[in-house]
Write a protein that holds these residues in place. Structure first.
Motif: not given
Lengths: 186, 94, 972
Positions: A73-90
């Motif tokens: 999957y690609f999970v997309l979001a309007e920019n949540l701040g550098e790395g924020a979505l990445y850290r959340d999902l990780k």
């Protein structure tokens, strides 16, 4: 501050000087196509670990997760701040799926309007009939020799996600295909 | 030619890269006595007339390796499975 | 000559006058005309000269099969040769020229070849120009090329746009005549997605030029009604001006839409033509049938044309082929022709029917039965005809019909053969299954009622039936007649290639009995019309000459394309700067600011060197090397392939991919890896770093990034599916820069957040996740390709340019320079690091001096085959350094190495130079080479023989590491 560097350094789209706003191409009628560069976005690649396909899909409920290959999957979001979505999902998918930040590696172009489908037909062999390619569906395909992750965002709106390095070349090709219908960039 | 990708649906052949005979199996031993098997695996490929299982990479799509079964004489495509399933099925038969 | 435009009728707009020119002379026509009909209306029956004999020729057909009326259309870059005047829609300002004549169409010097025609028989190319051999290139070929030929190509670039597109449908209907319309209607009414394509400018097919009634209306009105219904349905796409030209595997059809061929200059935003790939679940071919000529003397004189064409010119275009015409046929087509012409006010002198027993309504035109036209009198136009009984009849034009050939081409494009029907005297299409059916006269349905019913049935294909409208049928009766043998003059079979009826028995006598051989020997069917008119006659004559049946002779192979397709349509938009996409790195903007000269590497644009003050590439690259080795340099290495590898078995997977081991790599460290092919040859190299227990990031060479990714996918999915591992390209996510030189640490220290860089925190081969510039996430690798104390810094791509600028600012006090791939290459050759020149698909790990990396403890791709005797042979060519004995000599890449005293010859070859560079550190040209048993030959003087450039210098073999052998600088 440490977690939101874009406040220090703004993210710069590779199309900043290319996707100029305005009205282009044929002007006999209202523009048939509208282009928008969706930037900055958070784009996270999620790939299920062995045997974790359903667990991954379940964990992604509530996210804007677009199919991007088998159990991917690609999970997309309007920019949540550098790395924020990445850290959340990780954190959420630890041991279940591999999570990789691709926010800077891909450029998403939104193409909409009554002739958007006609423009896409000049590039992709994917059948875009709504029965075959309904809203929310994604496909991996090639247009003008460039790999494209294509998602139907609405009845007449599509997101085209390409590798950043190809984005300028792809933009030039795609907008040229839209000239006959007239297009605007907003 | 159209290839029915199990993940992407039917796509034209231009999106695929072919690698030939899929019936070969990589030997599981590194014993020097297995050299003949390795030669066969690395160099010998069938090129039959008629039904043929062939590796195909959906390089212009989902990037999955598939095994496409087609008729080399009529170009009829019978179907495609993932290389993963094909390999596992081969292992189960062995 | 006065006008041949009839007073009434036709689908032309007589209120619109269009100006055009032919051979420089001005004419006018009407909207709805073709170039052919407009020329005929102006009394111009002579439109071209034939290929071989330069005979005067006019139109034979009113459609796509036209062999004679080929013209050069338009001027300059838009000029197009060999276009069929019968298919060119007239537009205002059209310009066209006749072809294959000199000095003029009316007086053609080349026509003297007709007088010497006895040598131009079948196979004349093979018989006549055999010897002396030396004459071929200088005399015969230029002579033939000048004399025989078609139009000439424009040498200017085509200014217009071309496009490609895909279409999908449940049913593709090819042809919009009665059968095609019914097929489309049947499918469309049941909700299917239908594409209806027709080569004509206007949909309707034969209904546009035949006088027929359907459902109590004129055929034209009926068609208009059906088309209006189809157009109203959102599931139907109507595609006029679209030639479906090929049927390909998977029921994919190629089609060319002539979007703007009917205007002088296309709208700048629109293409001239669009090439379609139509993916159809089902297709119905309703292409109709082609009327055949009869072979008799002078059947090519301008004014002799097919009966249906003459009807078409009268009915559709309101043009008479002559003031008084005669009709000659072996079938009932003769009678409807006579009736239609008479109704349009054309005087019909006589019908000559080869049959004794025909009984159709001739509308009062005298009928001569049981006679044949043996010869036509007139040269540039018909003046009369001779019959077999010696009768001479004056007329200005002759309509002929030898029967009907179903247009089965597409149905045979995938290798199937048609079969002969004795009663219809026609080849009928093969059975291709339900995905591709043939309807109407293309399937041998010769009556209108049959065509309508057949189209409806094939369109519905077992689904909901549609009511078939009523109509009145013309008769169809036919008796064989191929060749009037009593003819005195030349009886043409293939008009365009000037093949005559006599050529075929001659070919058979000379042994070319096979239809494919006879075709090539006589050139029948080899012209741009591919034998659409003449092939069936040729097969019949060949069958008779060899005592075989039509099926035994068979047809030649039908291949795409049905009609010629322009190169522009195939190229589509992928020309000029769209020929291939350009790939730019995230540091492109920074590199431009620094004055980079870019080089294409695959699709990437890489900064090659950064010249200052008029430097050439060598001066620039040398300065960049010196500045880097003496201070610090920064280089964009973003193009290296970067692959994120994660999962429980990530280490085990890398152990399979690389010949060395990665499962033992410590977190926070990087290791150089070598990847082999399964045959034991080196595939790729690069460093891989471990970021966490289950997380690695590997790098590949720029050139092999995509191939390595595909190899990984294969290895995992097809070979080792049991491994729990994922991998995804992150090449584009990261802007990566090498910062190299003794001042690299001091430079980077200024932008790194909260970490003192030293040999403990960032030792050689460290791989760290850090932040820079107050929070920008970054990866810092202490790696060196240059041999200097060096780092690679990766940051998310959108920050790349700004971080690179910050590095430059930080390094300013140390004299930092940007360096490009040229300097990078010099430094790696100075250090003896292998790259593309050495990883060339022939070398093993041992050849590269990396044999110790190959693990003996685990299975990996290439392990077994790498142990083969031939790949372990100590005499194999392996990597060495080479430098000139005289430091002023230049060694060039590609030069061969020979023993000192051997004669320069490939027989004495010992190896070759793979990479060279001017070393600013050593002040001479240095290189790397592959040399037989090279490692044992350091110090030996060899010849460096560059036979290609004619140079030979002496070189000394040395260690590949030319510079800083102790690697002191690396650890400084």
């Amino acid at each position: 501050m440490l977690n939101s560097p874009e406040k220090i350094l703004p993210r710069v789209s590779p199309l900043r000087d290319i996707a100029i706003q305005g009205r282009f191409g044929a002007s006999r009628t209202a523009p048939g196509v509208t282009f928008t560069v969706r930037h900055p976005l958070s784009i996270i690649s999620v790939i299920a670990r062995a045997g974790q396909g359903s667990a991954t899909a379940a964990a992604l409920k509530g996210y804007n997760a677009q199919w991007a290959g088998p159990d991917q999957y690609f999970v997309l979001a309007e920019n949540l701040g550098e790395g924020a979505l990445y850290r959340d999902l990780k954190a959420k998918l630890a041991g279940v799926a591999s999570v990789t930040d691709q926010s800077h590696g891909r450029v998403v172009i939104r193409m909409s309007g009554p002739r958007a489908r006609a423009v896409l037909a000049k590039g992709t062999p994917v059948d875009l009939h709504p029965d075959q390619f309904p809203v929310g569906k994604s496909a991996l395909t090639q247009m003008a020799h460039v790999g494209v992750h294509l998602t139907r965002a609405a009845d007449d709106a599509y997101d085209l996600s390409v590798f950043r390095g190809f984005s300028e070349s792809f933009w030039e090709w795609m907008t040229e295909q839209a000239e006959e219908y007239g297009y605007q960039v907003i | 030619m159209l290839i029915p990708c199990p993940h992407c649906g039917t796509r034209p052949v231009e999106e695929f890269t072919f690698l030939g005979d899929a019936s070969v199996t990589r030997p599981t031993t590194n014993d020097p006595s297995s050299m003949e098997q390795w030669y066969d695996y690395v160099y010998l490929r069938n090129n039959p007339r008629g039904r043929f299982d062939e590796y195909a990479h959906h390089s212009g799509g989902c990037r999955s390796w598939l095994v496409v079964t087609r008729n080399t004489e009529t170009h009829e495509v019978y179907g495609a499975v993932t290389a993963r399933d094909y390999t596992r099925a081969k292992g189960a038969r062995a | 000559m006065s006008s041949y435009r009839l007073d009434k009728g036709g689908l032309i707009d007589r209120t619109t006058e269009l100006s055009f020119s032919f051979d420089g002379k001005p004419f006018t026509g009407h909207a709805g005309d073709t170039l052919a009909s407009a020329l005929m209306a102006n009394g111009m029956t002579l439109m071209g000269r034939s290929f071989k004999y330069h005979r005067p020729r006019g139109v034979i057909t009113a459609g796509a099969a036209e062999p004679n009326a080929l013209v050069e259309l338009r001027e300059g870059g838009r000029k197009e040769a060999n276009t069929r005047a019968t298919m060119i829609e007239l537009y205002d300002g059209l310009t066209a020229r006749s072809q294959n004549r000199w000095p003029s169409l009316n007086f053609d010097v080349g026509a003297v070849t007709s007088l010497a025609s006895s040598i131009f028989v079948a196979g004349f190319y093979y018989k006549t120009f055999m010897w002396p051999k030396s004459f071929w290139e200088k005399i015969y070929e230029p002579l033939i090329r000048r004399a025989a030929g078609l139009g000439t190509a424009s040498r200017l670039p085509d200014p217009d746009k071309y496009e490609k597109a895909y279409a999908h449908c449940d049913l593709l209907v090819i042809g919009s005549g009665p059968a095609g319309l019914m097929a489309a209607l049947a499918a469309a009414r049941s909700g299917q997605r239908v594409v209806l394509a027709d080569e004509g400018a206007r949909l309707g097919g034969s209904l546009l030029h035949e006088r027929e009634e359907i459902d109590g209306k004129s055929g034209l009105d009926w068609a208009a009604g059906v088309l209006a219904e189809l157009a109203s349905l959102p599931t139907v796409t109507l595609m006029p001006r679209t030639t479906v030209m090929g049927w390909f595997d998977g029921n994919i059809f190629g089609a060319v839409e002539r979007v703007n061929d009917h205007v002088a200059v296309p709208d700048p935003y629109e293409p001239r033509q669009r090439y379609w790939r139509i993916i159809a679940k089902r297709a119905v071919l309703a292409a109709g049938a082609e009327e055949r000529p009869v072979a008799f003397g002078g059947n090519d004189v301008p004014g002799v044309m097919l009966a249906s064409a003459m009807r078409s010119y009268a009915n559709r275009y309101g043009v008479a082929a002559g003031r008084s015409v005669a009709v000659f046929a072996n079938n009932d087509s003769a009678y409807r022709t006579a009736r239609d012409l008479k109704a349009q006010g054309v005087h019909v002198e006589v019908i000559v029917d080869s049959r004794m027993d025909a009984s159709a309504d001739s509308a009062g035109v005298p009928v001569i039965r049981g006679q044949q036209v043996t010869d036509v009198s007139g040269r540039k136009g018909v003046t009369g005809i001779e019959l077999s009984n010696g009768t001479h009849i004056d007329c200005e034009a002759l309509a002929m019909s030898g029967g009907w050939s179903p247009i089965v081409n597409l149905a045979c494009h995938r290798g199937q053969k048609p079969h002969w029907d004795k009663s219809l005297l026609a080849f009928l299409p093969p059975d291709n299954g339900p995905g591709f059916t043939v309807a109407g006269s293309a399937a041998g349905k010769m009556l209108l009622s049959e065509c309508l019913a057949d189209g409806a049935a094939k369109g519905a294909a077992g689904g909901k039936p549609v009511a078939v409208p009523n109509c009145r049928d013309e008769g169809f009766a036919i008796a064989p007649l191929w060749w009037v043998k009593e003819s005195h003059g030349k009886a043409f079979i293939d008009y365009q290639n000037d093949a005559t009826a006599k050529d075929l028995p001659l070919a058979a006598r000379e042994g070319y009995r096979d239809v494919e051989l006879a075709k090539r020997y006589t050139t029948t069917g080899m012209a741009t019309d591919q034998g659409k008119l003449g092939n069936i006659n040729a097969i019949a004559i060949l069958a008779e000459a060899t005592g075989r049946s039509m099926d035994e002779v068979g047809t030649t192979t039908f291949r795409p394309f049905y009609t010629p397709v322009s190169f522009g349509a195939f190229a589509g938009p992928f020309t000029g700067h769209h020929f291939q996409p350009v790939r730019k790195t995230p540091l492109h903007e920074w590199a431009e600011e620094q004055g980079a000269v870019f080089v294409e590497t695959g699709l990437w644009m890489r900064s090659s060197w950064f010249p200052q003050d008029g430097e050439d590439w060598l001066a620039s690259a040398s300065r960049e090397v010196l500045a880097t080795r003496n201070g610090v340099g920064i280089c964009d290495v973003s193009t290296l392939g970067k692959i994120d590898v994660q999962g429980k078995d990530a280490g085990a997977f890398l152990d399979k991919l690389y010949c060395n081991t990665f499962s033992t790599l410590a977190v926070g460290k990087a290791r150089y890896g070598l990847m082999l092919r399964e045959d034991g040859i080196v595939y790729d190299d690069g460093t891989t770093s471990r970021l966490a227990d289950d997380h690695y990031v590997m790098t590949t060479t720029t050139a092999n990034a995509a191939k390595v990714m595909a190899q990984m996918e294969f290895a995992h999915q097809a070979l080792f599916p049991e491994l729990d591992v994922t991998y995804v390209s992150v090449t584009e996510q990261w802007a990566q820069m090498a910062v190299a030189g003794p001042k690299s640490r001091a430079t980077l220290q200024k932008i790194v957040d909260g970490l003192e860089l030293n040999d403990q925190t960032a030792p050689y081969m460290a791989a760290l996740e850090i932040t820079v510039m107050g929070g920008v996430p970054a990866r810092l690798f202490r790696l060196s390709f240059s041999g200097e104390h060096a780092y690679e810094l990766a940051v998310p791509a959108d920050y790349g340019n700004m971080v690179a600028r910050a590095v430059c600012q930080a390094g300013e006090e140390f004299g930092i320079v940007p360096y490009g791939v040229e300097a990078l290459s010099i430094m790696r050759i100075e250090k003896g690091h292998v790259a593309g020149g050495e990883l060339n698909g022939t070398t093993t790990a041992g050849d590269l001096g990396l044999g110790k990396m190959v693990s003996a403890k685990k299975d990996f791709i290439g392990r077994m085959m790498a142990q083969r005797e031939g790949l372990m042979d100590p005499n194999r060519q392996c990597v060495v350094g080479i430098r000139p004995v005289d430091p002023t000599d230049r060694i060039r890449s590609g030069a061969h190495l020979l023993k000192r005293d051997d004669t320069p010859s490939m027989a004495n070859d010992q190896g070759y130079v793979t990479s060279v560079a001017w070393s600013p550190m050593l002040d001479m040209w240095i290189g790397l080479a592959l040399l037989a048993n090279g490692r044992a030959r350091h110090g030996e003087v060899v010849q460096v023989w560059d036979g290609l450039r004619g140079a030979r210098v002496m070189g000394e073999i040395c260690d590949p590491m030319h510079f800083d052998k102790e690697n002191k600088r690396l650890h400084a």
